[in-house]
Structures are given as C-alpha cells and as structure tokens.
Enzyme design. Sequence first.
Site, mmCIF file in Angstrom:
data_model
loop_
_atom_site.group_PDB
_atom_site.id
_atom_site.type_symbol
_atom_site.label_atom_id
_atom_site.label_comp_id
_atom_site.label_asym_id
_atom_site.label_seq_id
_atom_site.Cartn_x
_atom_site.Cartn_y
_atom_site.Cartn_z
ATOM 1 N N ASP A 1 0.789 -1.217 0.000
ATOM 2 C CA ASP A 1 0.000 0.000 0.000
ATOM 3 C C ASP A 1 0.828 1.278 0.000
ATOM 4 O O ASP A 1 0.541 2.199 -0.758
ATOM 5 C CB ASP A 1 -0.941 -0.007 1.213
ATOM 6 N N GLU B 1 5.452 10.162 3.458
ATOM 7 C CA GLU B 1 5.181 8.806 3.005
ATOM 8 C C GLU B 1 4.740 8.835 1.534
ATOM 9 O O GLU B 1 4.214 9.832 1.035
ATOM 10 C CB GLU B 1 4.094 8.138 3.853
ATOM 11 N N TYR C 1 -8.751 2.350 7.351
ATOM 12 C CA TYR C 1 -9.173 2.251 5.944
ATOM 13 C C TYR C 1 -10.677 1.973 5.889
ATOM 14 O O TYR C 1 -11.119 0.889 5.513
ATOM 15 C CB TYR C 1 -8.392 1.150 5.236
ATOM 16 N N ASP D 1 4.672 0.875 4.040
ATOM 17 C CA ASP D 1 4.594 -0.382 4.786
ATOM 18 C C ASP D 1 4.362 -1.540 3.817
ATOM 19 O O ASP D 1 4.555 -1.398 2.614
ATOM 20 C CB ASP D 1 3.472 -0.298 5.828
#
Length: 858
Positions: free
Chosen positions: A127, A538, A330, A130
């Site tokens: 994703d 990220e 999520y 990670d």
Amino acid sequence: MRLCFVSVFFAAFTLHETLQRENNNVDKTDKKTTPVCVNGILVDSSCECPAGFIGETCEDYDYKLVLEKSLLFYETQRSGCLPPMRKRCRKRKKGYRYQPNRIPYRDDSATGDVDNLGRDLTGGYYDAGDHVKVTATIAYSMTVIAWGLIHFMDAYISAGQYTYALDCIRWGTDYLLKVRTEDDLIVLVGDFTLDHEFWGRPEDMTMLRPACHASYNDDRPTSEAMLTSAALSAASIVFKEIGKVWRRLGKIYVILLMATDYTFTVYAILTSQKSFVSGGRYLKYDLLARHEYYVHNTRYSNNLLSKAKSVYEKFEETPGLFEGPCLDHYTFPRYTDKVVWAEAWYYKSSNNETFRSKAEAHYIQWGLENTLVPFAWNDVRAGTQLLMYNVTGEKEYAVDFKTYLNDWLPGHEVDYTPLGLAHGDNWAPLRMAANQAFLALLANNLGVGPKTYTEFAESQIGYMLGDTGRSFVTNFGVNPPVRPHHRSSSCPSEPDSCGWAFLTATEPNIQTLEGGLVGGPLIDDSYTDDRQDYRANEVAIDYNAGFQSAIADYDYKLVLEKSLLFYETQRSGYLPPANKNDRRKYQYENRIPYRDDSATGDVNNRGGDMTGGYYDDFQLFIHLCKRDAYISAAQYKYALDCIRWGTDYLLKVKNKNDLIVLLGDFTLDRQFWGRPEDMTMPRPACHASFRYDHPTAEAMLTSSALFSRYKDKVVWAEAWYYNSSNNDAFKGKAVVHYSQWRLDSSVEPFARNDVGAGAQLLMYDVTQENEYANNFKKYLNDWLPGRTVPYTPLGLAYYKELSPLILAEFAKSQIGYMLGDTGRSFTNFGVNPPLRPHHRSRLIFCGKHKTVKPLAFI
C-alpha cells in the site's frame, strides 16, 4: 464569383483578427534573443539540460521521464514473485509475459500469502511505505490509472511506456481476481500492528500475514467490492484494445504464416544461404507468439468483465459498510457512490443498458449530484459525476461536476498555500491536488472544462514537479525528497541487515526510490524531508494514481508542437524577424535552424509582392473549440503565427480582375532538388481571370489544388463567413445552396479538393440543425471498420494510395496508427519514425559528407 471570393476573404480576415485580439489577452512572455539556461548549462550558445528538464532554455519538465518514473514506483511496490519468475513462482497462465523487474534492490517477497483456506493471494501492491495489501486502494489505483490510459494512450506510447503501463494494471488486476471467494471478499492481507512493528525489506518479512475475510452476508464490504468491480471493468477496456489489433490481423494470419516460411525457404535455396530458413522459422514463431499474446489479452479482457459483473451482483444483494477491526483507518463514510461508480464503469466497458439505467436511477436516489469531499479512494462521487457524463453524454452530470471542481479553483472553497497549492486535506494534500488535477484535465479532454481547469491542473502539477524551487517527486527535478517514509528503499542491499536505525537515520535513503509522490507540505508551504514524518513524507500507490494519469495528458502536447514546427519548415519568403514590423506581427523568431529567407523575388505579373506563404498544402482550417489545447500546450502563439503566415499571403492573391492560384512552375520546380534558399529558376505567378477562367473553387479556398467541383467550396465559404460575422444573409445563402446543390450526400473524403463533408459539419456547427448532423454522420459512418472504406491489416482507414494519412482525421485509432500504435511512427515522433521523407530542404550536403537535419513533423 467575386462576392464568393469576398466571403472567404473576410472570413479569413475576421478569423485572423479574432485570434489576434484573443492573443492580446494572453499574458505575453519575454522574447529571448539568446538562450537563458534556467536549469541547464550554456554550451556553444545552446543549453544542455539536466535530467528532468527539456526545451531550449531547460525550463520545461520532461513529462515522459515523470511518466516512466511513476511506473517504476509501482514496480517498487510489487508484492509476490517478480518477473522473470523462477520455477517455484510460475503460476501464471500461458500467453502473457511481464517485463523483467527493473528495480535492482527488489526481489520476491510475501510468496506465502494465502487466505484462510490456503488459496493463493500472492501478488498485488504494497500500500505505501509499509507492506500491507489493501484491496480498496489497489482497486481504486488501478481504475484511475486505467482511466488515464484509456484517454491518454498516445502519451504512454510516445513515451515508450505503454507495455509497462499494461504490466502495471495487470499486476493489480491479477491480484484483484483472487480476492473474491464464493462467500466473501479479501479486504486486507497483513496485520497493521505486526506490519508497523517491522522496519525492513519486504523480502525479509517473517511475521504472520493473515487475510481479512469480509462476508458479503454478515460483514457487507460493499465499498471494497464495488471498487474491485470498477477496477476489473476499467481494465477490461484496456486489454480489449490489444485484442482488437489481433482481430484485424486474424483474417490474414494463416497467409502470413505460410508466406513467411515459404518465402525465406525459397530464397535460401536460390542463394544457398541456409540462415534464411531459420530466419523464416523465427518470424513464423514470432507471429505465433504475437497471436497468442493478442488472443490471450482478448480472453483476459472478457474474464475481467465477467468477474466484474459477478462481484457487483454478489455484493449488491446485501449492501452495507464493513466496519471490521482488521482495516483500522481504511474505512468509508458511505458505499452509495461506489455502487454507481461500479455500475457506470461496467456500462462503459460492456454497453449493457441495464447498468446504465441502474446508475442513472441510483445517482438521483442517493443524491450524488452534490459533493464537497475530494475525489480519492474513499470517496469517488466527483469522479462518478464526470464518469456519468463520459458514458451518457448528459449535460446534467457535467453541470454537477463543474459545480464541484469550481470549488477547487483559486478564490473559492478550497484553501491555497501562499505558493499556490490547493490544500484540500491536511493528510497528503499533494495526493488530493493531483487527483483533482487529473479530473480537470480529463474534463477538458471530454469537452467539459473551461480554460481555468487546465490552468488549475498545470499549477498543481507544476507545484509537485518543482515550480516553487523544490520537487515533491522522488528522484526527479530540483531538490527532490531523499528521505521518503519507505521501508525497502531505506534499507541496505543484502546481505546487510536492516532495522529501526534506518528509520531514524538522517542520511538519505540508501536505495533510489523512483517517481513516488510524497504527502506534501502544510498550509503554509512548510515541508521537512524527514523519514519519520509519515504525514508529509510517506508515498503510496493511491498518491501516484491521479498524478500519473494527469502527467499522461501533458505528453501528447509534444505532437502539437512538432506539427507547428513542420509548418514553420514550409515557410516561404523572409523569415522572422525580417524587420521591426514583422517583430510586432510575429511572436517568435524562426525556430528551424537550417531554414533561411527564400523565394524573396516572388511577384505577380504586374510586379506586385507575392512573397510569403507556404510551400504547398497549407489549408486554412482551425478548430476554435480546441483553443485551450493550444494554450495548455504552450503553443497558442505559435498557432497564431502559423495562421497569420498563411493569411498574410492570402491577402495578396486577389487582384482587381483575377486570382493568383499558383506561384511557381511545376515542371521547373520538380526538375530541382535542393534547398529553397538556393532556387534560381523562374517562379511565374499563375493568374486566373474571374471573367474567363472562373477560379471559383480556388477563390473559395484560395488554394492551388485541382477540384472536381466548386459548389461545396461556395457553401463552405458562406458558412465560414456567417460563422465569423453573424451575417444572416450568408446563412440564408448557405442553407439554400446546400439544399440546391445536394451537399447532403457527400461521398468523397474531406480533403483540400473536396470539402463537402466538412461543410456538413460546419453547417451543423453554425445552425445547430440536426439534418446537417445526420448528413455528416451518414458520411462518417462509411469510414468506420467494416463499412465502405477498406482498412489495412494493422488498422489504417485506407481510401487511396496517394497520401492516405491525410485522410484519416476522424478517429483516435487513426491518429494512434500515425503516432506508432503498430510499432512505428509516421512522423518525427515516437518509435522508429521516417528518416527519409520526400522533402528537399531537409538534406544538406557539406562537401563529400551528407548531413541530415530533422524534419519537425510530417
């Protein structure tokens, strides 16, 4: 006849003046007489650009490189067995070969991923920084990338990235085909807690990676299921296009096999060159491999569509929101938008009217016409609005979408940073801005977006690529992020170990992460390149999806630039800047280095100036409705120069009693092969008297072509004059003449010598009467596959042997053929372009050595 000429004269004049007035409203840029290397190094009066920049002054971003790097980012995120796959990983079906892994520090990982019943769940994408695999973000990302590929395929082809884009989508859809079981849907592979307690290479993972099953009856993961269905439908369109190529080839497949083998064998016998036998066999096997490839992709497309429908139907029965603990953050605020999203995508891919009806009914029932929430993986309402317009053509959906996107423009609802980023979310604002930029560009492509949408998208993508002095895309541009929150790129290569020390280290990531869009700055533009700041630094697969599809829109603009350069190559007369007056008229200096002043002595029989114009085949025709495309491609002023160069000449060809229909002598001209600057032969002007020679067709077009009739040109001129002046008298004449001369049944291709079909469409454009549209559709339908006009085996509509490419202006498939869909380009663009065009000035001989200069676009 004189009146007819006056009509086209004033139509051209009015068109030119209108465009010039509009040009005055466009911000003028400084004209540079010497190169200024903004990002490059000045060497011998020219700029050498660093990676990521192109152009004369190195100011332009290399969008092809951005596209390539974004696809490399997705390859970095791959889970499972990487290609070329070892024997233990060869579970793929025969017929499709992924391109080899291009990320040197990545290898097979998570090869033991299975569901609760031991079924294979390898593959897919990690994703973000990670190593969990989230079905929702994979499905959303594949849909958006496929959407961009469907509409901007030529950009991927011209960038040499089309095959990699297919791999990118297929890697995701191969995984999505596995996540639906008989009774549930796999919504996650991996455990957030265990995963986030590990900092290291994915190849080194040893923790448990459970599959999170969501039952359609009890857990009701409707949002995840509908996103999956939409992704499979969108991808089916992508792979269906590959199958179409083979269907066109299928009729001659056996003949090709036999002829290839037979020809090489006979030649080998006659010449005693046995190598040609193996050559024939190689080509035969290559044909077989291509046949298998195309047929397999057609079957794959059908399979995707079938599974898309089954996923939709299964989870439509018990709709709801899955709130299981395994998904952590999520989650979704609603599922209704994803249902319509899936229905619209299935209708787009299958033309199943039942799904259109469902989408239209649910759209109204669930109030999808109003939204303020940014388009992203967890809310697709805005994308659904634009998609509904795309598949139905109904303006109500376009109105809804414009209401939404207008709030993203400066001065409206969405806040902006001081340096110009639309800051729609505190978490990964660049992702949000990229998604809306993609929608804005797609809306413009679909004819919905005004100029402001393009400007908005350009400003946002420019911010990400470095307009403010730093790039936010890893390993691209000036001062890019070097410490992204990304485990595998932060770790050293094997056999060295990795661990938490590499998260907190202040040094740049050890490995190069290509093309990842980071989260982005705060509302005050502040940003710190810190690996520990996962909010700002990220990367994630859904961050790049909209960004990549927006970038794909930019690359096609290069085609526009090269086409305008071709017209500059064809200029006759004094090239700009010739004098101060010309500097005021023309925006830019001559950009063709091997061209100079030529035919400066051209005069008519009375000694009047006839310099200027173009060497053959200039047609006065411009799509005003696409002006934004020229502006967004930074080619608007060049387009004005292109038109003015022609109209300045056309203003000279009309005398009191005649019309200059040709300048030059065909016989003398074709006895000369050389630069136009070196011409010394006589160049007489051919006068055609209005009274005796009747040059009606030439007057209507002011062209030197041969014509089979003149009546279509009269209506053409009348309609253009009405279009530019709103003079109803000319509208009345055009309507009467159109009916009187039976222009409703044009069969000749639209070209310089017959404008009947163009007159049909133009009459609809200026009158909005459906009868003209119906006449035009009847004409154009004959050009579709399987109708009157024959096609070449690879898909070019081939009307006549003489220059068939100029006739194929009606469909994207034809433009794609010209730009390289079949493996070679027919312009100085893309892969394997023509290097020996029939063009005199392109060849320059220096002593005994021949130097070939590039011809811009032909």
